[in-house]
Design a protein around this motif. Structure first.
Motif, PDB file in Angstrom:
ATOM      1  N   VAL A 116       0.838  -1.201   0.000  1.00 53.08           N
ATOM      2  CA  VAL A 116       0.000   0.000   0.000  1.00 53.08           C
ATOM      3  C   VAL A 116       0.875   1.255   0.000  1.00 53.08           C
ATOM      4  CG1 VAL A 116      -1.645   1.319   1.380  1.00 53.08           C
ATOM      5  CG2 VAL A 116      -1.992  -1.131   1.064  1.00 53.08           C
ATOM      6  N   ALA A 117       1.994   1.201   0.708  1.00 51.34           N
ATOM      7  CA  ALA A 117       2.890   2.362   0.766  1.00 51.34           C
ATOM      8  C   ALA A 117       3.656   2.577  -0.532  1.00 51.34           C
ATOM      9  CB  ALA A 117       3.874   2.196   1.922  1.00 51.34           C
ATOM     10  N   SER A 118       3.802   1.533  -1.334  1.00 58.61           N
ATOM     11  CA  SER A 118       4.628   1.642  -2.534  1.00 58.61           C
ATOM     12  C   SER A 118       4.020   2.570  -3.579  1.00 58.61           C
ATOM     13  CB  SER A 118       4.869   0.257  -3.145  1.00 58.61           C
ATOM     14  OG  SER A 118       3.674  -0.302  -3.665  1.00 58.61           O
ATOM     15  N   PHE A 119       2.705   2.734  -3.573  1.00 61.68           N
ATOM     16  CA  PHE A 119       2.065   3.597  -4.569  1.00 61.68           C
ATOM     17  C   PHE A 119       2.424   5.070  -4.349  1.00 61.68           C
ATOM     18  CE2 PHE A 119      -0.242  -0.326  -4.783  1.00 61.68           C
ATOM     19  CZ  PHE A 119      -0.655  -0.440  -6.099  1.00 61.68           C
ATOM     20  N   PRO A 120       2.185   5.637  -3.157  1.00 61.91           N
ATOM     21  CA  PRO A 120       2.597   7.038  -2.970  1.00 61.91           C
ATOM     22  C   PRO A 120       4.119   7.214  -3.018  1.00 61.91           C
ATOM     23  CG  PRO A 120       1.816   6.106  -0.887  1.00 61.91           C
ATOM     24  CD  PRO A 120       1.463   5.129  -1.969  1.00 61.91           C
ATOM     25  N   PHE A 121       4.867   6.192  -2.611  1.00 59.59           N
ATOM     26  CA  PHE A 121       6.326   6.299  -2.664  1.00 59.59           C
ATOM     27  C   PHE A 121       6.779   6.462  -4.111  1.00 59.59           C
ATOM     28  CE2 PHE A 121      10.747   5.194  -2.554  1.00 59.59           C
ATOM     29  CZ  PHE A 121      11.186   5.584  -1.296  1.00 59.59           C
ATOM     30  N   TYR A 122       6.201   5.664  -5.014  1.00 59.79           N
ATOM     31  CA  TYR A 122       6.607   5.785  -6.420  1.00 59.79           C
ATOM     32  C   TYR A 122       6.201   7.134  -6.989  1.00 59.79           C
ATOM     33  CZ  TYR A 122       7.963   4.667 -11.110  1.00 59.79           C
ATOM     34  OH  TYR A 122       8.607   4.698 -12.331  1.00 59.79           O
ATOM     35  N   ARG A 123       5.007   7.593  -6.644  1.00 58.55           N
ATOM     36  CA  ARG A 123       4.571   8.899  -7.154  1.00 58.55           C
ATOM     37  C   ARG A 123       5.526  10.005  -6.706  1.00 58.55           C
ATOM     38  NH1 ARG A 123      -0.668   6.786  -5.534  1.00 58.55           N
ATOM     39  NH2 ARG A 123      -1.867   6.218  -7.385  1.00 58.55           N
ATOM     40  N   GLN A 124       6.067   9.868  -5.508  1.00 61.96           N
ATOM     41  CA  GLN A 124       6.949  10.905  -4.965  1.00 61.96           C
ATOM     42  C   GLN A 124       8.358  10.800  -5.519  1.00 61.96           C
ATOM     43  OE1 GLN A 124       6.057  13.356  -3.098  1.00 61.96           O
ATOM     44  NE2 GLN A 124       7.887  14.184  -2.172  1.00 61.96           N
ATOM     45  N   PHE A 125       8.898   9.584  -5.591  1.00 60.45           N
ATOM     46  CA  PHE A 125      10.318   9.417  -5.918  1.00 60.45           C
ATOM     47  C   PHE A 125      10.576   8.735  -7.253  1.00 60.45           C
ATOM     48  CE2 PHE A 125      10.132   9.478  -1.218  1.00 60.45           C
ATOM     49  CZ  PHE A 125      10.908  10.603  -1.004  1.00 60.45           C
ATOM     50  N   HIS A 126       9.520   8.381  -7.976  1.00 61.81           N
ATOM     51  CA  HIS A 126       9.679   7.695  -9.259  1.00 61.81           C
ATOM     52  C   HIS A 126      10.559   6.455  -9.116  1.00 61.81           C
ATOM     53  CE1 HIS A 126       8.025  10.687 -12.315  1.00 61.81           C
ATOM     54  NE2 HIS A 126       7.820  11.233 -11.133  1.00 61.81           N
ATOM     55  N   ALA A 127      10.369   5.748  -8.021  1.00 66.14           N
ATOM     56  CA  ALA A 127      11.157   4.549  -7.761  1.00 66.14           C
ATOM     57  C   ALA A 127      10.412   3.666  -6.775  1.00 66.14           C
ATOM     58  CB  ALA A 127      12.527   4.902  -7.201  1.00 66.14           C
ATOM     59  N   ASN A 128      10.684   2.370  -6.866  1.00 71.04           N
ATOM     60  CA  ASN A 128      10.257   1.467  -5.804  1.00 71.04           C
ATOM     61  C   ASN A 128      11.055   1.855  -4.562  1.00 71.04           C
ATOM     62  OD1 ASN A 128       9.140  -0.759  -4.444  1.00 71.04           O
ATOM     63  ND2 ASN A 128       9.257  -2.041  -6.277  1.00 71.04           N
ATOM     64  N   PHE A 129      10.826   1.207  -3.448  1.00 69.30           N
ATOM     65  CA  PHE A 129      11.542   1.597  -2.236  1.00 69.30           C
ATOM     66  C   PHE A 129      13.047   1.660  -2.502  1.00 69.30           C
ATOM     67  CE2 PHE A 129       7.740  -0.532  -0.304  1.00 69.30           C
ATOM     68  CZ  PHE A 129       7.171   0.636   0.157  1.00 69.30           C
ATOM     69  N   ASN A 130      13.659   2.742  -2.080  1.00 65.44           N
ATOM     70  CA  ASN A 130      15.088   2.921  -2.312  1.00 65.44           C
ATOM     71  C   ASN A 130      15.751   3.487  -1.061  1.00 65.44           C
ATOM     72  OD1 ASN A 130      14.406   5.644  -2.286  1.00 65.44           O
ATOM     73  ND2 ASN A 130      14.509   5.878  -4.499  1.00 65.44           N
TER      74      ASN A 130
END
Length: 676
Positions: A116-130
């Motif tokens: 669930v967190a990966s969606f806003p994370f990608y929108r913010q950083f254009h990356a999977n968790f990094n």
């Protein structure tokens, strides 16, 4: 009546072994299915981030590659729950199923939260968790929490993750109860030889599954899929989607460990000596790095200003200043400033790193981001580095001040900047009860405090770090006068109803307006001032969901004030934040003034920039870690040519010196690497 005794430990038998292994295989299959379905839905829901020209073949390749990689994740998750369950199967069987379900419940909850967190994370950083996960761990945790609640609806997303986890646990429980395979090889009607051949085939099948789980969809390490080789498509979004969330977090952990161990860079002292000499255009005849870092100013290019001000503006990207976005009314302030006769502008400039702290360390210490977390290193607090900006500006006769919109405890910024020579540090705690977000006071408040602290007759060097253009983007934009509808009309039809984007653009508009207002007021109060404006980083939001590398990472470099004119900067200048201070020294210092820096002046020699991951020139940008380097055109045209060897030497020179000097000191001594 006889009382039934509790079930005791089970004896080893084929039936028990088969049942235990079968349950483990079921768990493995379930996790693999969940991770694969997660990936498919992620690609579908976030498909707008795919680049042009991506076809079904690319998507299927990403799904297949990701499924292979997720075999490793599924294997690890199965191992965590299978081993305790398998042991209990023989030692304490009545607790076996409860233990398995409890362990898998915890794992499924974690998976659901990550997903669930990966969606806003990608929108913010254009990356999977990094690596930003671990950068955030050093950040203001309370501010992060408030941001997640206000901007990313943490309670709603967490509730959704819990519901998802409960649903998955129910499915897993039902799947484990489904016993259609339990008696497959024990039918009394099956010949003994067939039963034993079937058992051997089952064990061999289990062996294959174990290998696939260990080697990421392969039978050996030679063809194993892992996070480092998973990205095989031509699209950045799909390459990130290949990594399931567990693999992405594992990648972030590995990269962070490399950074903390300082072993992400592999340079010998001989390498560093040669590279430093090339960087300085000096003979490689000494092991003292400071010799290569020492430079002499060629003579002042402007009358010495009374005030030198460097403004590091939060998330102030360069793309809104490009001609293609000129009709979107969010950058009028800087566009007007750039058009002034006493202003020059370099549009090809890179941040020092992906986060604000990298920008701070670049300006404060002069070092590039090179796998060191300078604000946490003990060496950074012993004494100022010889390349530090504050002591060198003091030599030129300036009082030194650092102004920050947020709290002094963020990244230890108060202690760090003062340890690096700033005489005065001011933060939100010094401003009283002022409006702002959890990250800091509003820009107009910060600028008001700085303006009040400037004395036209007292020479000062002031570094300012603002914070308003930062999530959770909670400014009351309507009260600030933001014309939302004019911006909406200027956007393409597909973006006009994106209220989150409008909010982000509104915060850029506010930062731009207040910055222009502050520059005007400084010039009125302190007419003998020199002002430099840069963004701390870009890469937070773009209108284009698949921006070019240049639009995604570029920040502006604007210099304005008395004596500045069009052409002050080289017409083909390019650089990064380590070049800010050398540019200032060469502008204002008398001929022969000795200073130390890794970067160089955009008014004299600098025609390239480099940071943690990219290089840039006036014509090209590209990733700094490919062999060979692959330049991309800034305007989408044909890829320009670059001098491969010269650029590689520059990249490696900047990185190697920025890696060695702050941690190991000036002398190149190979024995210092023995215990790293």
């Amino acid at each position: 009546m006889m009382l039934s005794m509790p079930a005791g430990p089970k004896r080893f038998s084929w039936k028990n072994l088969y049942t235990g292994i079968l349950e483990g295989l079921k768990v493995f299959a379930f996790y693999l299915a969940v991770l694969s379905l997660f990936r498919i839905f992620f690609i579908f829901w976030m498909s707008s981030y795919m680049g042009a020209g991506v076809g079904s073949h690319d998507i299927l390749k990403a799904i297949w590659r990701g499924t292979r990689l997720s075999m490793q994740t599924a294997g690890a998750l199965t191992f965590v729950s299978f081993v305790p369950g398998f042991v209990l199967h023989y030692v304490w069987p009545r607790w076996e199923r409860k233990c398995v379900l409890a362990l898998n419940g915890v794992l499924l909850l974690a998976l659901s939260i990550f997903y669930v967190a990966s969606f806003p994370f990608y929108r913010q950083f254009h990356a999977n968790f990094n690596q930003m996960l671990f950068t955030g761990a050093n950040d203001d945790l309370y501010a992060l929490f408030v941001t997640m609640v206000q901007q990313y609806d943490l309670p709603v997303r967490l509730a959704g993750a819990i519901v998802l986890a409960l649903g998955l646990l129910w499915l897993l429980r039902a799947f484990l109860k489904w016993d259609f395979l339990e008696n497959l090889f024990d039918s009394v009607h099956m010949p003994r030889l067939v039963r034993w051949l079937g058992r051997l085939a089952f064990l061999y099948f289990t062996y294959i599954v174990v290998l696939l789980g260990i080697f990421g969809g392969s039978l050996g390490w030679q063809t194993a899929v892992n996070w480092e080789n998973a990205g095989v498509t031509k699209d950045d979004f799909l390459n990130e989607a290949i990594l399931d969330n567990v693999q992405a977090i594992y990648r972030a952990y590995n990269l962070n460990e490399r950074m903390l161990a300082c072993n992400g860079l592999d340079f010998t002292t001989d390498d560093i000596r040669v590279l430093a000499a090339k960087l300085a255009n000096k003979p490689a005849d000494t092991d003292d790095l400071d010799v290569y870092l020492t430079k002499e100013a060629q003579g002042a290019q402007v009358e010495k200003p009374k005030q030198v001000i460097v403004i590091i503006s939060e998330s102030f990207a360069n793309w809104p200043l490009l001609d293609k976005y000129k009709d979107i009314p969010i950058s009028h302030g800087m566009r007007s400033l750039i058009a002034e006769d006493d202003t020059d502008y370099c549009p090809t400039f890179l941040p020092n790193g992906a986060s604000t702290v990298s920008a701070v360390t670049g300006v404060v210490t002069g070092f590039a981001d090179a796998n060191l977390y300078l604000t946490t290193m003990p060496e950074s607090f012993k004494e100022p580095y010889p390349t530090a900006s504050a002591p060198q500006m003091q030599k030129l006769g300036y009082d030194t001040n650092f102004w920050y919109a947020g709290p002094s405890t963020w990244e230890r910024i108060g202690a760090f900047t003062q340890a690096q020579g700033f005489e005065h540090f001011y933060s939100r705690g010094d401003f009283g009860d002022v409006p702002g977000s959890v990250w800091g006071c509003e820009d107009e408040v910060l600028y008001e405090k700085v303006l009040a602290g400037l004395d036209a007759d007292t020479p000062s060097f002031d570094v300012i770090l603002n914070a308003s253009n930062h999530s959770p983007y909670d400014l009351d934009l309507d009260a600030k006068g933001f014309d939302r509808e004019s911006v909406r009309e200027a956007l393409t039809e597909g973006h006009q109803q994106d209220e989150e984007l409008l909010k982000e653009l509104g915060h850029y508009w506010y930062a731009d307006r207040e910055l222009a207002k502050f520059v005007k007021e400084v010039k009125e109060k302190c007419p003998d001032s020199l002002i430099v404006i840069v963004g701390d980083h870009a890469d937070r939001y773009n209108i284009d969901k698949t921006p070019t590398t240049y639009e995604r990472y570029g920040i502006p470099f604007i210099i304005t004030g008395k004596g500045i004119h069009k052409g002050t900067l080289l017409k083909d200048s390019a650089g990064s934040q380590i070049d800010i201070m050398p540019t200032i020294y060469e502008l204002i210092a008398p001929r022969g003034f000795s200073y130390m820096s890794i970067g160089s002046s955009l008014t004299r020699t600098n025609r390239q920039g480099v940071n943690y991951g990219f290089f840039i020139t006036r014509q090209a940008i590209g990733k700094a870690d490919t062999v060979p380097l692959v330049p991309e055109s800034l305007d989408g045209g044909a890829a320009p040519e670059i001098d491969q060897q010269a650029m590689e030497d520059y990249i490696n020179g900047v990185r190697s010196v920025s890696w060695w000097r702050p941690k190991y000191g000036p002398m190149l001594d190979e024995t210092k690497l023995e215990n790293r």
